[in-house]
Design a protein around this motif. Structure first.
Motif, PDB file in Angstrom:
ATOM      1  N   ASP A 173       0.778  -1.324  -0.008  1.00 33.76           N
ATOM      2  CA  ASP A 173      -0.099   0.000  -0.017  1.00 33.76           C
ATOM      3  C   ASP A 173       0.923   1.232   0.029  1.00 33.76           C
ATOM      4  N   GLN A 174       1.290   1.860  -1.239  1.00 36.57           N
ATOM      5  CA  GLN A 174       1.965   2.684  -1.324  1.00 36.57           C
ATOM      6  C   GLN A 174       1.437   4.064  -0.626  1.00 36.57           C
ATOM      7  N   ALA A 175       0.083   4.201  -0.626  1.00 34.95           N
ATOM      8  CA  ALA A 175      -0.507   5.491  -0.197  1.00 34.95           C
ATOM      9  C   ALA A 175      -0.475   5.564   1.368  1.00 34.95           C
ATOM     10  N   LEU A 176      -0.246   4.156   1.852  1.00 31.99           N
ATOM     11  CA  LEU A 176       0.195   4.376   3.522  1.00 31.99           C
ATOM     12  C   LEU A 176       1.325   5.078   3.608  1.00 31.99           C
ATOM     13  N   PHE A 177       2.704   4.747   2.965  1.00 28.58           N
ATOM     14  CA  PHE A 177       3.816   5.564   3.226  1.00 28.58           C
ATOM     15  C   PHE A 177       3.324   7.021   2.683  1.00 28.58           C
ATOM     16  N   ASP A 178       2.805   7.554   1.865  1.00 34.24           N
ATOM     17  CA  ASP A 178       2.575   8.681   1.360  1.00 34.24           C
ATOM     18  C   ASP A 178       1.443   9.498   2.575  1.00 34.24           C
ATOM     19  N   GLU A 179       0.612   8.856   3.084  1.00 30.79           N
ATOM     20  CA  GLU A 179      -0.092   9.462   4.248  1.00 30.79           C
ATOM     21  C   GLU A 179       0.887   9.834   5.468  1.00 30.79           C
ATOM     22  N   LEU A 180       1.920   8.874   5.920  1.00 29.05           N
ATOM     23  CA  LEU A 180       2.697   9.172   6.741  1.00 29.05           C
ATOM     24  C   LEU A 180       3.378  10.514   6.576  1.00 29.05           C
ATOM     25  N   GLU A 181       4.009  10.577   5.324  1.00 31.79           N
ATOM     26  CA  GLU A 181       4.839  11.697   4.778  1.00 31.79           C
ATOM     27  C   GLU A 181       4.244  13.072   4.941  1.00 31.79           C
ATOM     28  N   HIS A 182       2.802  12.790   4.452  1.00 34.58           N
ATOM     29  CA  HIS A 182       1.880  14.061   4.556  1.00 34.58           C
ATOM     30  C   HIS A 182       1.662  14.481   5.797  1.00 34.58           C
ATOM     31  N   LEU A 184       3.741  14.236   8.296  1.00 30.36           N
ATOM     32  CA  LEU A 184       4.911  14.847   8.836  1.00 30.36           C
ATOM     33  C   LEU A 184       5.174  16.362   8.337  1.00 30.36           C
ATOM     34  N   ALA A 185       4.687  16.398   6.989  1.00 27.11           N
ATOM     35  CA  ALA A 185       4.808  17.704   6.426  1.00 27.11           C
ATOM     36  C   ALA A 185       3.868  18.580   6.715  1.00 27.11           C
ATOM     37  N   SER A 186       2.635  18.162   6.830  1.00 27.13           N
ATOM     38  CA  SER A 186       1.286  19.182   6.994  1.00 27.13           C
ATOM     39  C   SER A 186       1.214  19.326   8.448  1.00 27.13           C
ATOM     40  N   GLY A 187       1.527  18.300   9.197  1.00 26.41           N
ATOM     41  CA  GLY A 187       1.422  18.382  10.713  1.00 26.41           C
ATOM     42  C   GLY A 187      -0.317  18.425  10.982  1.00 26.41           C
ATOM     43  N   GLU A 188      -0.848  17.648   9.988  1.00 24.79           N
ATOM     44  CA  GLU A 188      -2.449  17.222  10.500  1.00 24.79           C
ATOM     45  C   GLU A 188      -2.511  15.895  10.493  1.00 24.79           C
ATOM     46  N   PRO A 189      -3.073  15.254  11.565  1.00 20.07           N
ATOM     47  CA  PRO A 189      -3.262  14.032  11.669  1.00 20.07           C
ATOM     48  C   PRO A 189      -4.099  13.151  10.725  1.00 20.07           C
ATOM     49  N   ALA A 190      -3.890  11.981  10.560  1.00 20.99           N
ATOM     50  CA  ALA A 190      -4.473  11.072   9.651  1.00 20.99           C
ATOM     51  C   ALA A 190      -5.164   9.973  10.540  1.00 20.99           C
ATOM     52  N   VAL A 191      -6.441   9.791  10.315  1.00 21.52           N
ATOM     53  CA  VAL A 191      -7.398   8.839  11.060  1.00 21.52           C
ATOM     54  C   VAL A 191      -8.165   7.752   9.990  1.00 21.52           C
ATOM     55  N   ILE A 219       3.930  14.887  15.795  1.00 21.35           N
ATOM     56  CA  ILE A 219       4.608  15.140  17.169  1.00 21.35           C
ATOM     57  C   ILE A 219       5.577  16.303  16.810  1.00 21.35           C
ATOM     58  N   ARG A 220       5.354  17.380  17.981  1.00 16.56           N
ATOM     59  CA  ARG A 220       6.169  18.767  17.607  1.00 16.56           C
ATOM     60  C   ARG A 220       7.232  18.818  18.845  1.00 16.56           C
ATOM     61  N   ASN A 221       8.464  19.318  18.315  1.00 15.16           N
ATOM     62  CA  ASN A 221       9.468  19.492  19.346  1.00 15.16           C
ATOM     63  C   ASN A 221       9.259  20.830  20.221  1.00 15.16           C
ATOM     64  N   THR A 222      10.192  21.116  21.047  1.00 11.61           N
ATOM     65  CA  THR A 222      10.063  22.206  21.738  1.00 11.61           C
ATOM     66  C   THR A 222      10.073  23.628  20.892  1.00 11.61           C
ATOM     67  N   ALA A 223      10.669  23.626  19.619  1.00 11.65           N
ATOM     68  CA  ALA A 223      10.690  24.882  18.750  1.00 11.65           C
ATOM     69  C   ALA A 223       9.168  24.726  18.025  1.00 11.65           C
ATOM     70  N   GLY A 224       8.349  23.759  18.211  1.00  9.52           N
ATOM     71  CA  GLY A 224       6.990  23.816  17.595  1.00  9.52           C
ATOM     72  C   GLY A 224       6.868  23.322  16.026  1.00  9.52           C
ATOM     73  N   GLN A 225       8.047  22.576  15.738  1.00 11.76           N
ATOM     74  CA  GLN A 225       8.316  21.914  14.628  1.00 11.76           C
ATOM     75  C   GLN A 225       7.781  20.490  14.527  1.00 11.76           C
ATOM     76  N   VAL A 226       7.234  19.974  13.631  1.00 13.00           N
ATOM     77  CA  VAL A 226       6.840  18.465  13.375  1.00 13.00           C
ATOM     78  C   VAL A 226       8.047  17.789  13.019  1.00 13.00           C
ATOM     79  N   ASP A 227       8.558  16.784  14.141  1.00  8.85           N
ATOM     80  CA  ASP A 227       9.937  16.055  13.628  1.00  8.85           C
ATOM     81  C   ASP A 227       9.659  14.549  13.821  1.00  8.85           C
ATOM     82  N   ARG A 228       8.333  14.282  14.318  1.00  8.01           N
ATOM     83  CA  ARG A 228       8.123  13.018  14.254  1.00  8.01           C
ATOM     84  C   ARG A 228       6.609  12.496  14.066  1.00  8.01           C
ATOM     85  N   VAL A 229       6.241  11.125  13.944  1.00  5.14           N
ATOM     86  CA  VAL A 229       4.799  10.892  13.890  1.00  5.14           C
ATOM     87  C   VAL A 229       4.640   9.797  14.595  1.00  5.14           C
TER      88      VAL A 229
END
Length: 625
Positions: A173-182, A184-191, A219-229
């Motif tokens: 499921d390539q869409a699963l990888f793309d969803e995780l990357e999105h 990380l990039a957008s900061g919006e959760p996926a359900v 997940i945002r770091n202390t600087a407010g940036q999303v660096d983890r999912v």
């Protein structure tokens, strides 16, 4: 100097004093101190060696060390800190400075202990959480942490420090990888719910189909940036498969009901045809016995129709042919349908329905079925000689129809499930009221398809019941139509000779059921028609070529070549272009009727066939031709 420091520190803390580095290490291992204050220059093991030994011990690696040294200057201080000291104090120093430095290190140590304990508790929660949880880090989504449940889901493979795509390479499921990357990039959760994923759950095994409910949370770091999912997933594979199995079983049940109804129609047809033949032949000495057989056969027909209706509703194949019609006309037809049962049980029926002005947009036949089912239900559960009422009134934009009886009533426990399929109020062992528990379920489905509601109420056992139907009223008023005749098997007098001669037709009858074939042929011959009966398509084609019949009545379920194919063959022959075709089938759905018309049939009859209906249709076709 050592004695002075010892006396100074003992005023505030419990102190263990030693003379060399080796003794200091042994004391630290024995007593687990909160702080080590050490001179750099010591015999056997200097301050730097002591720090290295402490850091190499799992139980002491985080104990803070304050180094004391006579070496001043920035380079000496940096050397001490690089060696692992937490603080570096140059001699000579004041007692106040020493105490302040020690107090500061103790406070930091206690804070670290609290943080460590909190982190350990959180780690325990994380590892023991009932959900599968994984933390992915960075742009390549590297596995940073996985808990026990997640490790179980992916087959206990070692994924720590491995990118997600690489760790789960078998996932197509390539869409699963793309969803995780999105995420990380957008900061919006996926359900997602019941997402299908193919996973290799055992080493060397083939990937297996799994289903998960999940949340991909940034997940945002202390600087407010999303660096983890964070992946939070619940394995719902067993639930999805159970639901799928239930749906398969439900479809099988619906198909069984439809096939059962189809198969039951076939034996009913020759029974009803035989009864009609007896009447047409003037066999009247057994009128009472004939009436009993006919009544019971008709009851079987109604049960079969209920089974088929339930199957159609469940399969989404139940269709309405809506038109604007006065409610009073529908009530009249429903009462005519139920009148034999009401008369048999000597019920008193009171009607209070406006003769005009209540127009509904309804499938007339189906809404008559609703009303007749409610009246039949009232009659079944009301003792002989009881009272039944059907009332209708306008309430705003709705028609409110109430069927009331003074029968056995409905228990409080039964009311919530009264409209479910196969549910009935408890009956005696003789089941004198009969039925399959489908009538009210069909009522509810038909009413809901019309955009209405139906409810039931009762004051309790022995106190009667009330059924209320609410239907939207149409926005126009029409003239009250004459009531349509209710199909039945009323006795028919033997036809006069002049009637037989009128509309005589040459008819080819094709059916592989010999009982139906012989019965319908006899009925049509008694009506004066010239009938040729055959049981297989090949013979039918040869006969049609030589006979050129006016009318061909074809069973759809023929062996080898079905009725649709036979009709196409007949239609393809120029000399049979004027032959009119009637379809005869045990499948009576509207889709079957449309298919018959598309295949070239001019009419469609569902088994069990009413001889009167067949004769009327034959005469109609004769007039058209």
């Amino acid at each position: 100097m050592r004695g002075y420091l010892e006396r100074l520190l003992r005023q505030r803390w419990r102190v263990t004093a030693v003379e060399n580095g080796r003794a200091a290490l042994e004391a630290a291992r024995r007593e687990r101190p909160d702080l080590v204050v050490s001179d750099v220059m010591m015999p056997e093991l200097d301050g730097f060696g002591l720090i290295a030994a402490l850091h190499g011990d799992d139980a002491l690696h985080d104990v803070p060390v304050l180094l004391l040294s006579a070496r001043a200057g920035e380079e000496a201080r940096i050397e001490g800190l690089n060696a692992g000291a937490d603080d570096y104090l140059v001699k000579p120093f004041s007692a106040r400075e020493l105490l302040t430095r020690i107090e500061s290190q103790l406070i930091r140590y206690r804070i670290r202990q609290v943080e460590r304990a909190h982190a350990e508790r959180m780690a325990e929660v994380f590892m023991q959480a009932p959900a599968a949880i994984a933390i992915l880090r960075g742009t390549t989504l590297v596995y940073e942490l996985v808990n026990e449940r997640y490790a179980d889901l992916i087959g206990r493979r070692d994924v720590q420090g491995t990118p997600f795509r690489q760790a789960l390479a078998e996932v197509p499921d390539q869409a699963l990888f793309d969803e995780l990357e999105h995420v990380l990039a957008s900061g919006e959760p996926a359900v997602g719910q019941a997402r299908r994923v193919w996973l290799q759950r055992q080493p060397g095994a083939e990937p297996e189909e799994c289903f998960f409910d999940y949340v991909h949370q940034p997940i945002r770091n202390t600087a407010g940036q999303v660096d983890r999912v964070a992946i939070v997933a619940f394995d719902v594979t067993a639930l999805v498969r159970a639901r799928s199995d239930a749906e398969v079983a439900n479809r099988a049940k619906d198909e069984f009901l439809a096939m059962l109804g189809h198969e039951l129609r076939n034996p009913l047809s020759p029974i009803l045809v035989a009864l009609e033949l007896m009447r047409l032949k003037g066999i009247g000495s057994l009128d009472r016995e004939h009436a009993v057989i006919e009544r019971q056969a008709r009851h079987l027909v109604r049960l079969v129709d209920d089974l088929l209706d339930v199957a159609r509703i469940a399969q989404g194949k139940f269709e309405l042919r809506r038109e604007r019609v006065e409610l009073a006309a529908l009530v009249t037809q429903a009462v005519e349908t139920v009148s034999p049962l009401l008369e048999e049980r000597r019920h008193r029926l009171r009607l209070d329905v406006p003769p005009a002005g209540m127009v509904v947009d309804a499938d007339a036949m189906r809404f008559v079925q609703v009303l007749s089912n409610l009246l039949t239900n009232a009659a079944k559960y009301t003792s002989d000689g009881g009272d039944i009422a059907l009332e209708a009134r306008r309430a705003g934009n709705e028609a409110v129809i109430r069927v009331t009886d003074n029968g056995i009533g409905i228990s409080r426990e039964m009311l919530p499930q009264l409209f479910d399929k196969f549910v009935q109020e408890r009956q005696a062992l003789d089941r004198s009221r009969g039925g399959l528990g489908l009538g009210l379920a069909i009522v509810k489905s038909i009413v809901m398809l019309h955009g209405g509601t139906v409810t039931a109420s009762s004051a309790g056992a022995g106190r009667g019941s009330v059924f209320e139907v609410r239907m939207p009223l149409a926005d126009a008023v029409i003239d009250l139509p004459a009531p349509l005749p209710v199909p039945g098997m009323a006795a028919i007098a033997a036809p006069a000779a002049e009637q037989l001669a009128a509309g005589r037709s040459r008819i080819m009858l094709v059916d592989d059921n010999p009982n139906v074939l012989d019965g319908l042929r006899a009925v049509l011959e008694l009506r004066g028609h010239e009938v040729y009966a055959v049981s297989d398509p090949a013979t039918a084609l040869r006969l049609a070529d030589s006979l050129a019949p006016d009318l061909a009545i074809l069973d759809i379920g023929l062996p080898g070549m079905d009725g649709y194919e036979l009709a196409a063959e007949l239609r393809s022959r120029p000399h049979l272009r004027d032959t009119r075709l009637i379809a005869l089938t045990a499948y009576g759905q509207q889709a079957d009727h449309r298919r018959a018309v598309a295949a070239g049939f001019t009419a469609h009859l569902a088994k069990p066939v009413s001889p009167r209906e067949l004769q009327a249709l034959v005469e109609q076709e004769a007039r058209v031709s």
